[in-house]
Every structure is written in C-alpha cells, then in structure tokens.
Design a protein around this motif. Sequence first.
Motif, PDB file in Angstrom:
ATOM      1  N   ILE A 122      76.624  27.889 -86.839  1.00 37.62           N
ATOM      2  CA  ILE A 122      77.422  29.051 -86.426  1.00 37.62           C
ATOM      3  C   ILE A 122      76.530  30.033 -85.681  1.00 37.62           C
ATOM      4  O   ILE A 122      75.503  30.480 -86.202  1.00 37.62           O
ATOM      5  N   LEU A 123      76.908  30.322 -84.445  1.00 35.72           N
ATOM      6  CA  LEU A 123      76.141  31.251 -83.606  1.00 35.72           C
ATOM      7  C   LEU A 123      77.113  32.197 -82.919  1.00 35.72           C
ATOM      8  O   LEU A 123      78.066  31.740 -82.272  1.00 35.72           O
ATOM      9  N   ASN A 169      81.664  28.220 -84.455  1.00 38.44           N
ATOM     10  CA  ASN A 169      81.231  26.990 -85.112  1.00 38.44           C
ATOM     11  C   ASN A 169      81.020  25.931 -84.023  1.00 38.44           C
ATOM     12  O   ASN A 169      81.975  25.434 -83.439  1.00 38.44           O
ATOM     13  N   ASP A 228      76.362  32.632 -93.683  1.00 39.02           N
ATOM     14  CA  ASP A 228      76.659  31.525 -92.761  1.00 39.02           C
ATOM     15  C   ASP A 228      75.467  31.223 -91.845  1.00 39.02           C
ATOM     16  O   ASP A 228      75.540  30.335 -91.000  1.00 39.02           O
ATOM     17  N   ASP A 251      74.108  32.764 -89.342  1.00 41.43           N
ATOM     18  CA  ASP A 251      74.311  33.020 -87.905  1.00 41.43           C
ATOM     19  C   ASP A 251      73.115  33.829 -87.381  1.00 41.43           C
ATOM     20  O   ASP A 251      73.087  35.056 -87.407  1.00 41.43           O
ATOM     21  N   THR A 290      73.640  36.659 -84.677  1.00 39.01           N
ATOM     22  CA  THR A 290      74.241  37.879 -85.209  1.00 39.01           C
ATOM     23  C   THR A 290      73.239  38.629 -86.091  1.00 39.01           C
ATOM     24  O   THR A 290      73.174  39.866 -86.055  1.00 39.01           O
TER      25      THR A 290
END
Length: 159
Positions: free
Chosen positions: A21-22, A26, A38, A40, A43
């Motif tokens: 997840i970026l 997904n 998650d 990420d 983020t």
Amino acid sequence: MNIRIGNGYDIHKLVRDRPLILGGINIPHKLGLLGHSDADVLTHAIMDAMLGALSLGDIGHYFPPSDPQWSGADSLILLSQVNGLIQEQGWQVGNIDSVVVAEKPKMKPHISQMQDNLAQVLQLEPNQVGVKATTNEKLGPVGREEGICAYAVVLLTQV
Ligand SMILES: [Zn+2]
C-alpha cells in the motif's frame, strides 16, 4: 515567520503475504510492506515531514507500534489526524514533494491516483502534492528489493 519546512524519511521491509500500500493504493505485487499499520511508507514520510515542520516529534510518538489500536491502521486516516494537529496549531500545508524509492513494481501507473488520494485527505489540489518514483539502480537493500523507502518535504503556511 509564516512559513515552515519539514522533511520526512521512512523505510519498510518487503515480505510475502502482505499488501503493498502506497499513497493509500493497494498495488498488485508479489511482496508487500511489513509494519504495524498498513506500512504505507510514502504516507508515513509525508506525516513525519508535516510534524517535523512544527517540531511536533514523529509519527512513532502519536501512533506507537506498541499500541494495538494502530494495528493494520489505514495510514490515510493517520494522515488526516496529523493534518488536524497542524490545523489546530494554525497551519496548513502549502505543498508537498515526495519520492518513493522502489526497485519493483512500476510506480508510474499509480502516481496520479496517489496524488489524488493524498490531496483529498489533506484538502489540497493534486498539484500541491508532488509524488515521484525512482529505483535504486539495484544498489543496496532497496535495490535488492528487501524494502521500499520514501522521502518527503513539506512546506507549511500560517492560516
Ligand atoms: Zn512507516
């Protein structure tokens, strides 16, 4: 002083059986990022840059890995909370520039959706949220696909 700058860096390990997840997307890939939330990484780097601009510490302070409430957390929700913190102090994001460093998969098809996601959470226009991607030219742990890292700088302006 009515502008402040912050920078952020994060890295997470790539492992099997985890989603990648970026920027809230997904991305289909055989490996995903390991982390309490998650994971990420993009983020997270942006959140750290926002906090750093006001010397408010880092995300580990607000969302400690030891706290089960952040297990599997959607990082866009955490980003929204960090934005709230910035706004409470009388600041808003002017613009963000960021870089994801990943050997694989190709980021280009996902960049504009990442910008849209981040901009929406931060109540910004997508052109205020720069997201770039590069490989590490097969060098080092990122180049060996052992992890993905991200860098961000954020300019805050006083409301
Ligand atoms: Zn992280």
